[in-house]
Design a protein around this motif. Structure first.
Motif, mmCIF file in Angstrom:
data_model
loop_
_atom_site.group_PDB
_atom_site.id
_atom_site.type_symbol
_atom_site.label_atom_id
_atom_site.label_comp_id
_atom_site.label_asym_id
_atom_site.label_seq_id
_atom_site.Cartn_x
_atom_site.Cartn_y
_atom_site.Cartn_z
ATOM 1 N N VAL A 118 0.837 -1.198 0.000
ATOM 2 C CA VAL A 118 0.000 0.000 0.000
ATOM 3 C C VAL A 118 0.873 1.249 0.000
ATOM 4 N N CYS A 119 0.553 2.179 -0.868
ATOM 5 C CA CYS A 119 1.305 3.441 -0.917
ATOM 6 C C CYS A 119 0.335 4.607 -0.842
ATOM 7 N N ASN A 120 0.446 5.399 0.198
ATOM 8 C CA ASN A 120 -0.385 6.580 0.364
ATOM 9 C C ASN A 120 0.299 7.764 -0.293
ATOM 10 N N VAL A 121 -0.358 8.375 -1.260
ATOM 11 C CA VAL A 121 0.233 9.474 -2.014
ATOM 12 C C VAL A 121 -0.363 10.795 -1.546
ATOM 13 N N LEU A 122 0.473 11.668 -1.038
ATOM 14 C CA LEU A 122 0.034 12.977 -0.570
ATOM 15 C C LEU A 122 0.600 14.056 -1.473
ATOM 16 N N GLY A 123 -0.170 15.093 -1.706
ATOM 17 C CA GLY A 123 0.346 16.270 -2.367
ATOM 18 C C GLY A 123 1.180 17.085 -1.392
ATOM 19 N N ARG A 124 2.004 17.954 -1.930
ATOM 20 C CA ARG A 124 2.845 18.781 -1.058
ATOM 21 C C ARG A 124 2.044 19.839 -0.309
ATOM 22 N N GLN A 125 0.841 20.127 -0.779
ATOM 23 C CA GLN A 125 0.013 21.117 -0.114
ATOM 24 C C GLN A 125 -1.098 20.418 0.669
ATOM 25 N N GLY A 126 -1.268 20.863 1.915
ATOM 26 C CA GLY A 126 -2.293 20.310 2.769
ATOM 27 C C GLY A 126 -3.522 21.197 2.806
ATOM 28 N N PRO A 127 -4.300 21.140 3.885
ATOM 29 C CA PRO A 127 -5.512 21.951 4.009
ATOM 30 C C PRO A 127 -5.222 23.441 3.859
ATOM 31 N N ASN A 128 -6.105 24.122 3.139
ATOM 32 C CA ASN A 128 -6.014 25.570 2.922
ATOM 33 C C ASN A 128 -4.721 25.987 2.228
ATOM 34 N N GLY A 129 -4.116 25.058 1.486
ATOM 35 C CA GLY A 129 -2.913 25.392 0.730
ATOM 36 C C GLY A 129 -1.638 25.417 1.544
ATOM 37 N N GLU A 143 -2.408 1.238 11.396
ATOM 38 C CA GLU A 143 -2.548 1.818 12.728
ATOM 39 C C GLU A 143 -1.252 2.448 13.180
ATOM 40 N N ASP A 144 -0.130 1.837 12.818
ATOM 41 C CA ASP A 144 1.157 2.454 13.107
ATOM 42 C C ASP A 144 1.444 3.434 11.981
ATOM 43 N N LEU A 145 1.498 4.716 12.303
ATOM 44 C CA LEU A 145 1.587 5.737 11.268
ATOM 45 C C LEU A 145 2.848 5.632 10.431
ATOM 46 N N LEU A 146 3.893 4.992 10.970
ATOM 47 C CA LEU A 146 5.146 4.913 10.227
ATOM 48 C C LEU A 146 5.308 3.599 9.478
ATOM 49 N N SER A 147 4.385 2.660 9.636
ATOM 50 C CA SER A 147 4.579 1.365 8.988
ATOM 51 C C SER A 147 4.082 1.350 7.556
ATOM 52 N N GLY A 148 3.205 2.279 7.194
ATOM 53 C CA GLY A 148 2.750 2.362 5.821
ATOM 54 C C GLY A 148 3.794 3.023 4.944
ATOM 55 N N SER A 149 3.531 2.979 3.622
ATOM 56 C CA SER A 149 4.431 3.615 2.674
ATOM 57 C C SER A 149 3.799 4.920 2.213
ATOM 58 N N PHE A 150 4.566 6.016 2.314
ATOM 59 C CA PHE A 150 4.053 7.327 1.939
ATOM 60 C C PHE A 150 4.918 7.929 0.834
ATOM 61 N N MET A 151 4.279 8.647 -0.058
ATOM 62 C CA MET A 151 4.998 9.305 -1.135
ATOM 63 C C MET A 151 4.413 10.696 -1.343
ATOM 64 N N LEU A 152 5.259 11.703 -1.435
ATOM 65 C CA LEU A 152 4.812 13.051 -1.768
ATOM 66 C C LEU A 152 4.975 13.256 -3.265
ATOM 67 N N ASN A 153 3.869 13.555 -3.932
ATOM 68 C CA ASN A 153 3.932 13.805 -5.365
ATOM 69 C C ASN A 153 2.681 14.552 -5.786
ATOM 70 N N ASP A 154 2.864 15.594 -6.582
ATOM 71 C CA ASP A 154 1.736 16.427 -6.989
ATOM 72 C C ASP A 154 1.147 16.026 -8.337
ATOM 73 N N SER A 155 1.821 15.166 -9.099
ATOM 74 C CA SER A 155 1.391 14.865 -10.470
ATOM 75 C C SER A 155 1.027 13.406 -10.695
ATOM 76 N N LEU A 156 1.471 12.521 -9.812
ATOM 77 C CA LEU A 156 1.340 11.088 -10.055
ATOM 78 C C LEU A 156 -0.111 10.663 -10.279
ATOM 79 N N LEU A 157 -1.015 11.127 -9.432
ATOM 80 C CA LEU A 157 -2.408 10.696 -9.539
ATOM 81 C C LEU A 157 -3.047 11.163 -10.837
ATOM 82 N N ASN A 158 -2.699 12.362 -11.280
ATOM 83 C CA ASN A 158 -3.241 12.854 -12.548
ATOM 84 C C ASN A 158 -2.748 12.030 -13.725
#
Length: 432
Positions: free
Chosen positions: A159-170, A213-228
């Motif tokens: 599982v890879c959770n993809v987050l944009g570099r901008q969070g709530p309210n920019g 449940e362990d916030l560090l056990s998942g895989s996270f990736m910051l990317n603004d274009s991948l999902l598009n």
């Protein structure tokens, strides 16, 4: 550094504590900004006279059985020389030796296999079929290749959770996630906030697994274009690689991509110190007191042998400040057995959590732990002396300058820097 590289942390969180990035720099920086920043830092603090360039360290060993001093052998061109030093700080970090996977069939594969370390530009893959085995840098590599390649696939191991570099309210996502107030909340509340911040997720095999449940056990990736790129069909997600065929790649879900020209392995690095004997440090365990100091040799420190979801520069800076405080005698170390127990328990808990050595830790609690030893950790007494600043320090982003408000090497401009950082963030948000 590949073309189009942009930092994952924002400039507000990745600066060193007494040297903010210029206000005119963008929130997220390219490699030219970062290189100039560190050169300006060296110039500002008159450090160049202490640096020996073009010199390789080839051996570090104790000068005597007590391990107080060290014989360091270096190589400049063909010339070797040795010297005796009172202490050694190893600052080569975690990214010196590439980690290549070993899948069945790799030797029979007729295409090209490379590590993402060698990747420079997506234009190099025009007209090709490309598979990227995924880690953090894979998102950038995959999106860039997808603009030029005939077909591009990105393979996730889990599982890879993809987050944009901008969070709530920019707001930059790292200024939202790295706050002292969050670290004291119960784990379920932390998990709920994390779920809220993850606006979209990529999940291998198109299942819908929740955040671990362990916030560090998942895989996270910051990317603004991948999902598009995935949504418009320019990039296709695949499951974990099972094996190579002569002309392609087979995945664990049974699907196969044929006629593959290039496989790019964004599979990380080994942490290695080839100039230090394994009798001194076992690289496969990295048992270090506070994840810094050799328990047996208290004059041997390792700066940067850790990872974190947040900015790394401020962590490494605090490790260096902690180490110099130990070497100067301002921090008194506990007994050897206590140091050994601390070093072993940290690695044991990491291996138990991840199944292998993966030194990944939440940045704010670790930094505060080191800062407490040094005498620079912000305390609740700040609410009595400067309530406005205290609100920023404890409820706002954990800016690096918060470790310059008090104690050794206090910086008189730290308060103003913290207050202005928030203003600078909002200026960039409003100008978008």
């Amino acid at each position: 550094m590949y073309n189009g590289l942009v930092t994952n942390p924002s400039k507000h969180m990745m600066c060193l504590s007494d040297f903010p990035y210029p206000t005119e720099y963008p929130t997220y920086l390219n490699n030219h900004h970062v290189i100039k920043y560190y050169r300006d830092y060296v110039k500002h603090h008159h450090l160049e006279k202490y640096i020996i360039f073009d010199t390789e360290v080839i051996d570090v060993r104790p000068a005597n059985d007590a391990g107080g001093q060290w014989i360091v052998t270096t190589k400049h061109g063909k010339h070797k020389s040795s010297g005796i030093y009172d202490a050694v700080m190893v600052c080569t970090g975690c990214y010196s030796k590439i980690r290549m996977p070993n899948y069945p069939g790799m030797n029979e594969f007729k295409g090209h296999i490379m590590h993402s370390n060698k990747y420079r530009n997506g234009k190099d893959f025009v007209g090709q079929t490309v598979v990227i085995a995924a880690s953090h840098s894979a998102g950038d590599v995959a999106t860039q290749c997808s603009h030029h390649a005939k077909a591009t696939y990105i393979s996730f191991r889990k599982v890879c959770n993809v987050l944009g570099r901008q969070g709530p309210n920019g707001m930059p996502i790292d200024t939202v996630m790295n706050r002292r107030c969050l670290t004291v909340l119960p784990k379920p509340i932390q998990l709920g906030i994390m779920k809220y911040l993850i606006e979209s997720r990529i999940v291998v095999n198109n299942s819908n697994e929740s955040v671990k449940e362990d916030l560090l056990s998942g895989s996270f990736m910051l990317n603004d274009s991948l999902l598009n790129r995935i949504a418009n069909g320019a990039l296709e997600v695949k499951s974990r690689v099972e094996m190579f065929t002569e002309d392609g790649v087979k995945f664990v879900d049974g699907t196969t991509v044929k006629c593959v020209d290039t496989v790019i392995c964004a599979t990380g690095y080994f942490t290695t110190f080839p100039f230090i004997s394994t009798d001194i440090l076992d690289e496969t365990r990295l048992e270090l007191y506070k994840l810094i100091l050799s328990p047996k040799y208290p004059t041997l420190a390792f700066i940067g042998a850790v990872g974190s979801p947040g900015a790394l520069g401020p962590i490494f800076e605090l490790q260096a400040r902690w180490t110099t405080s130990v070497l100067s005698g301002r921090i008194i170390l506990p007994a050897l057995k206590i140091r050994q127990k601390d070093a072993k328990s940290r690695i044991d808990s990491i291996i138990q959590k991840f199944g292998y050595q993966k030194i990944l830790l939440p940045s704010v609690p670790y930094q505060d732990d080191l800062a407490r030893d040094i005498g620079v950790k912000p305390t609740l007494g700040l609410f009595l002396t400067n309530p406005n600043l205290a609100v920023k320090v404890f409820f706002g982003p954990a800016y690096p300058s918060s470790y310059r408000l008090k104690g050794p090497r206090r910086w008189s401009v730290a308060r103003r820097t913290i207050m202005r950082s928030g203003e600078n963030i909002m200026e960039h948000v409003l100008s978008m």
